[in-house]
Design a protein around this motif. Structure first.
Motif, PDB file in Angstrom:
ATOM      1  N   LEU A 175      -5.319 -13.497 -13.392  1.00  0.00           N
ATOM      2  CA  LEU A 175      -6.258 -12.997 -14.402  1.00  0.00           C
ATOM      3  C   LEU A 175      -7.413 -13.965 -14.644  1.00  0.00           C
ATOM      4  N   ASP A 176      -7.657 -14.858 -13.688  1.00  0.00           N
ATOM      5  CA  ASP A 176      -8.717 -15.845 -13.871  1.00  0.00           C
ATOM      6  C   ASP A 176     -10.095 -15.215 -14.031  1.00  0.00           C
ATOM      7  N   ASP A 177     -10.281 -14.019 -13.490  1.00  0.00           N
ATOM      8  CA  ASP A 177     -11.584 -13.363 -13.639  1.00  0.00           C
ATOM      9  C   ASP A 177     -11.831 -12.921 -15.078  1.00  0.00           C
ATOM     10  N   LEU A 178     -10.756 -12.914 -15.887  1.00  0.00           N
ATOM     11  CA  LEU A 178     -10.889 -12.540 -17.301  1.00  0.00           C
ATOM     12  C   LEU A 178     -10.736 -13.748 -18.218  1.00  0.00           C
ATOM     13  N   ALA A 179     -10.871 -14.953 -17.649  1.00  0.00           N
ATOM     14  CA  ALA A 179     -10.666 -16.177 -18.433  1.00  0.00           C
ATOM     15  C   ALA A 179     -11.579 -16.237 -19.648  1.00  0.00           C
ATOM     16  N   ASP A 180     -12.832 -15.803 -19.502  1.00  0.00           N
ATOM     17  CA  ASP A 180     -13.762 -15.854 -20.632  1.00  0.00           C
ATOM     18  C   ASP A 180     -13.329 -14.912 -21.752  1.00  0.00           C
ATOM     19  N   VAL A 181     -12.792 -13.753 -21.370  1.00  0.00           N
ATOM     20  CA  VAL A 181     -12.329 -12.784 -22.369  1.00  0.00           C
ATOM     21  C   VAL A 181     -11.142 -13.352 -23.144  1.00  0.00           C
ATOM     22  N   PHE A 182     -10.168 -13.921 -22.412  1.00  0.00           N
ATOM     23  CA  PHE A 182      -8.982 -14.451 -23.071  1.00  0.00           C
ATOM     24  C   PHE A 182      -9.288 -15.715 -23.865  1.00  0.00           C
ATOM     25  N   THR A 183     -10.274 -16.475 -23.427  1.00  0.00           N
ATOM     26  CA  THR A 183     -10.688 -17.652 -24.197  1.00  0.00           C
ATOM     27  C   THR A 183     -11.263 -17.224 -25.543  1.00  0.00           C
ATOM     28  N   ASP A 184     -12.185 -16.263 -25.514  1.00  0.00           N
ATOM     29  CA  ASP A 184     -12.769 -15.763 -26.762  1.00  0.00           C
ATOM     30  C   ASP A 184     -11.691 -15.182 -27.671  1.00  0.00           C
ATOM     31  N   ASP A 185     -10.712 -14.494 -27.065  1.00  0.00           N
ATOM     32  CA  ASP A 185      -9.667 -13.868 -27.862  1.00  0.00           C
ATOM     33  C   ASP A 185      -8.718 -14.907 -28.455  1.00  0.00           C
ATOM     34  N   LEU A 186      -8.451 -15.984 -27.717  1.00  0.00           N
ATOM     35  CA  LEU A 186      -7.584 -17.034 -28.253  1.00  0.00           C
ATOM     36  C   LEU A 186      -8.256 -17.720 -29.436  1.00  0.00           C
ATOM     37  N   VAL A 187      -9.556 -17.948 -29.337  1.00  0.00           N
ATOM     38  CA  VAL A 187     -10.302 -18.506 -30.471  1.00  0.00           C
ATOM     39  C   VAL A 187     -10.175 -17.573 -31.671  1.00  0.00           C
ATOM     40  N   ALA A 188     -10.310 -16.277 -31.425  1.00  0.00           N
ATOM     41  CA  ALA A 188     -10.208 -15.295 -32.512  1.00  0.00           C
ATOM     42  C   ALA A 188      -8.802 -15.265 -33.114  1.00  0.00           C
ATOM     43  N   MET A 189      -7.788 -15.385 -32.268  1.00  0.00           N
ATOM     44  CA  MET A 189      -6.406 -15.377 -32.767  1.00  0.00           C
ATOM     45  C   MET A 189      -6.114 -16.603 -33.625  1.00  0.00           C
TER      46      MET A 189
END
Length: 227
Positions: A175-189
């Motif tokens: 899922l490395d191609d979605l790393a930016d999405v999961f990074t933003d979501d982890l910040v939000a969580m």
């Protein structure tokens, strides 16, 4: 690679794989291919000196990045909000995944460190935690109505959660191609964890309970009033 670097690399790997207290100097020396039993003392002075050296190699990069983000916030001319400081705490951790095996090793090491209540974390990290402190202070400033003890606990819990999630995430690179999405979501969580509504009755019970040394925000859970 010289003897010192071999020991440092071996220690970082072992500290990230198992509880730090369970890693013996003998294991480290064997993993580093060293027969000299005094090599750790010679190069690092002590086991704690070796632990600090592992911190310096990985954690110093994270803290430098946190300082950069906070510096940019202060130079922006706008009033930072709590989410800005949470971003400064979390995003540099996420960025370690892009730093190859060295970055992943740092995350695993941090995960083990946060699990170990016996470590004198404040002393070991001294000089390598300025960015973390600045971000913590920003969060405290933005949330004046949150009981200090509860805020300290939330910062600690969110640190445990973030490093744990990132270590688990690394088990699959699909899922490395979605790393930016999961990074933003982890910040939000993490932001949601820190700013969640206070449970009914908790504010009253915690109103007169000190959080301990505010300099330790996020380092350890508030197990005792003077922790």
């Amino acid at each position: 690679m010289g003897t010192k670097d071999k020991i440092l690399t071996a220690a970082g790997e072992l500290f990230g794989q198992q509880e730090i207290a369970m890693v013996t100097q003998r294991q480290i020396l064997q993993a580093a291919g060293q027969r000299n039993t005094s090599a750790i003392q010679y190069h690092f002075g002590s086991r704690e000196g070796l632990l600090r050296a592992v911190f310096e190699r990985g954690v110093a990069r994270i803290d430098a990045r946190r300082n950069q983000i906070v510096d940019e916030l202060e130079a922006s001319g706008r009033q930072p909000v709590v989410g800005d400081y949470i971003n400064a705490l979390v995003r540099p951790l996420c960025e370690q995944r892009a730093d190859g095996e060295s970055g992943v090793q740092t995350l695993r090491f941090l995960d083990q460190v946060l699990k170990d209540p016996s470590l004198r974390l404040m002393e070991i990290m001294k000089g390598m935690d300025n960015g973390m402190r600045r971000a913590h202070q920003g969060v405290v400033h933005c949330l004046p109505d949150l009981p200090p003890m509860l805020l300290r606990y939330r910062l600690y819990a969110s640190s445990r959660a973030a490093t744990g999630v990132l270590c688990d995430w690394d088990r699959s690179r699909k899922l490395d191609d979605l790393a930016d999405v999961f990074t933003d979501d982890l910040v939000a969580m993490v932001l949601a964890m820190v700013t969640a509504p206070v449970p009914p009755g908790a504010a009253k019970r915690l109103a007169d309970r000190p959080a301990g040394d505010l300099e330790k925000m996020g380092y350890t859970a508030p197990c005792t009033p003077d922790a």
